[in-house]
Motif scaffolding. Structure first.
Motif, PDB file in Angstrom:
ATOM      1  N   LYS A 182       0.736  -1.132   0.032  1.00 28.52           N
ATOM      2  CA  LYS A 182       0.184   0.207   0.021  1.00 28.52           C
ATOM      3  C   LYS A 182       1.015   1.569  -0.007  1.00 28.52           C
ATOM      4  O   LYS A 182       0.497   2.318  -0.821  1.00 28.52           O
ATOM      5  CB  LYS A 182      -0.869  -0.162   1.297  1.00 28.52           C
ATOM      6  N   ARG A 183       1.959   1.388   0.760  1.00 27.59           N
ATOM      7  CA  ARG A 183       2.828   2.348   0.880  1.00 27.59           C
ATOM      8  C   ARG A 183       3.570   2.579  -0.459  1.00 27.59           C
ATOM      9  O   ARG A 183       3.806   3.610  -1.007  1.00 27.59           O
ATOM     10  CB  ARG A 183       3.925   2.182   1.935  1.00 27.59           C
ATOM     11  N   THR A 184       4.057   1.587  -1.159  1.00 24.73           N
ATOM     12  CA  THR A 184       4.457   1.556  -2.471  1.00 24.73           C
ATOM     13  C   THR A 184       3.708   2.203  -3.396  1.00 24.73           C
ATOM     14  O   THR A 184       3.960   2.990  -4.373  1.00 24.73           O
ATOM     15  CB  THR A 184       5.016   0.229  -2.980  1.00 24.73           C
ATOM     16  N   ALA A 185       2.423   1.746  -3.592  1.00 18.76           N
ATOM     17  CA  ALA A 185       1.306   2.109  -4.386  1.00 18.76           C
ATOM     18  C   ALA A 185       1.187   3.644  -4.226  1.00 18.76           C
ATOM     19  O   ALA A 185       1.142   4.429  -5.252  1.00 18.76           O
ATOM     20  CB  ALA A 185       0.021   1.327  -4.334  1.00 18.76           C
ATOM     21  N   ARG A 186       1.028   4.122  -2.779  1.00 23.72           N
ATOM     22  CA  ARG A 186       0.726   5.433  -2.693  1.00 23.72           C
ATOM     23  C   ARG A 186       1.726   6.262  -3.307  1.00 23.72           C
ATOM     24  O   ARG A 186       1.484   7.293  -3.767  1.00 23.72           O
ATOM     25  CB  ARG A 186       0.429   5.605  -1.178  1.00 23.72           C
ATOM     26  N   ARG A 187       2.946   5.949  -2.869  1.00 21.63           N
ATOM     27  CA  ARG A 187       4.283   6.625  -3.357  1.00 21.63           C
ATOM     28  C   ARG A 187       4.253   6.800  -4.828  1.00 21.63           C
ATOM     29  O   ARG A 187       4.557   7.788  -5.523  1.00 21.63           O
ATOM     30  CB  ARG A 187       5.511   5.914  -2.745  1.00 21.63           C
ATOM     31  N   LEU A 188       3.880   5.622  -5.626  1.00 17.93           N
ATOM     32  CA  LEU A 188       3.895   5.625  -7.143  1.00 17.93           C
ATOM     33  C   LEU A 188       2.894   6.460  -7.474  1.00 17.93           C
ATOM     34  O   LEU A 188       3.104   7.292  -8.470  1.00 17.93           O
ATOM     35  CB  LEU A 188       3.954   4.285  -7.410  1.00 17.93           C
TER      36      LEU A 188
END
Length: 261
Positions: free
Chosen positions: A243-249
């Motif tokens: 989720k953190r990776t998706a939000r950052r991207l």
């Protein structure tokens, strides 16, 4: 060679930190457990030790490695070629800036997410066995096996391998390879579902394929911590990391879109 004269190696680094390097080393060893002989494993671990100051890169002569391992230079060259073939390292020829001619080679530990190694189909069983050994207690072999039991186990193993191979074929390549190292088909199905839900919670239009390296890097970080016993709820941690990776991207992509308006 004195350490301060080796600052040029910084431009060849493949990892941002020692911890990231150690995670990659663990994954390479796990992934190629059945493909490495003792010499190849020893050389890889030696290169890994020399690749700590500038994470992922070492500058060594074949003769130096040969003396440390106790093998001939020819054996070292053959083992190095095997490690390159497996996608564990890459070799860069280094040209002396003053004297000229070829010096010691620069060796880089390849990031598991960017390894170009193509796994042959017959490694599926070995990978499954590696996963089994990592997750199940060791049991003594029975010297008097039952033919009926062995046949049933063989059938179930073959069936599970087919299911696992079919499932992995539907998952993005790098993520599939990472999950395939550690888990059986049931766990892969569950954990990939966790990742899909986490990504969709940010934006359903995001795809793993567009930024697979970043998602897989996040996944490997979680699995490395899990293997060290630092993760209690694997599903929950993978969900949050994805989720953190998706939000950052997503924020990066949105920023680019705004800039282009």
């Amino acid at each position: 060679m004195e350490p301060f004269t080796m600052n040029y190696l910084a431009e060849y680094q493949t990892f941002e930190s020692k911890n990231e390097l150690n995670d990659a080393i663990d994954i390479h060893i796990e992934r190629n457990n059945f493909a490495l002989n003792e010499t190849e494993r020893s050389i890889f671990l030696m290169l890994s030790r020399y690749a700590v100051k500038f994470p992922g890169v070492a500058h060594l002569k074949s003769d130096t490695i040969a003396k440390a391992i106790g093998k001939t230079s020819r054996t070292i060259r053959r083992a190095i070629a095997k490690l390159i073939e497996l996608g564990m390292i890459e070799r860069l020829e280094f040209m002396r800036s003053v004297a000229g001619g070829n010096g010691a080679n620069i060796y880089r530990i390849v990031h598991p997410s960017t390894s170009t190694r193509t796994l042959p189909e017959n490694t599926t069983t070995a990978a499954a066995e590696a996963t089994k050994k990592a997750t199940e207690p060791i049991t003594l072999k029975n010297n008097k096996p039952s033919n009926t039991t062995d046949t049933a186990k063989s059938f179930l193993s073959t069936e599970s391998d087919v299911i696992k191979r079919g499932l992995l074929a539907k998952i993005p390549t790098y993520i599939a390879e990472t999950l395939g190292i550690f888990f059986d088909a049931s766990a892969i199905h569950r954990l990939y579902g966790v990742m899909l839900r986490a990504k969709a919670s940010i934006n359903r239009l995001l795809t793993f394929e567009s930024d697979e390296y970043e998602y897989n890097k996040s996944l490997m970080s979680v699995l490395s911590a899990w293997k060290r016993g630092k993760v209690r709820s694997l599903d929950a941690v993978i969900y949050e990391a994805t989720k953190r990776t998706a939000r950052r991207l997503w924020l990066i992509d949105r920023g680019r879109a705004t800039f282009n308006l």
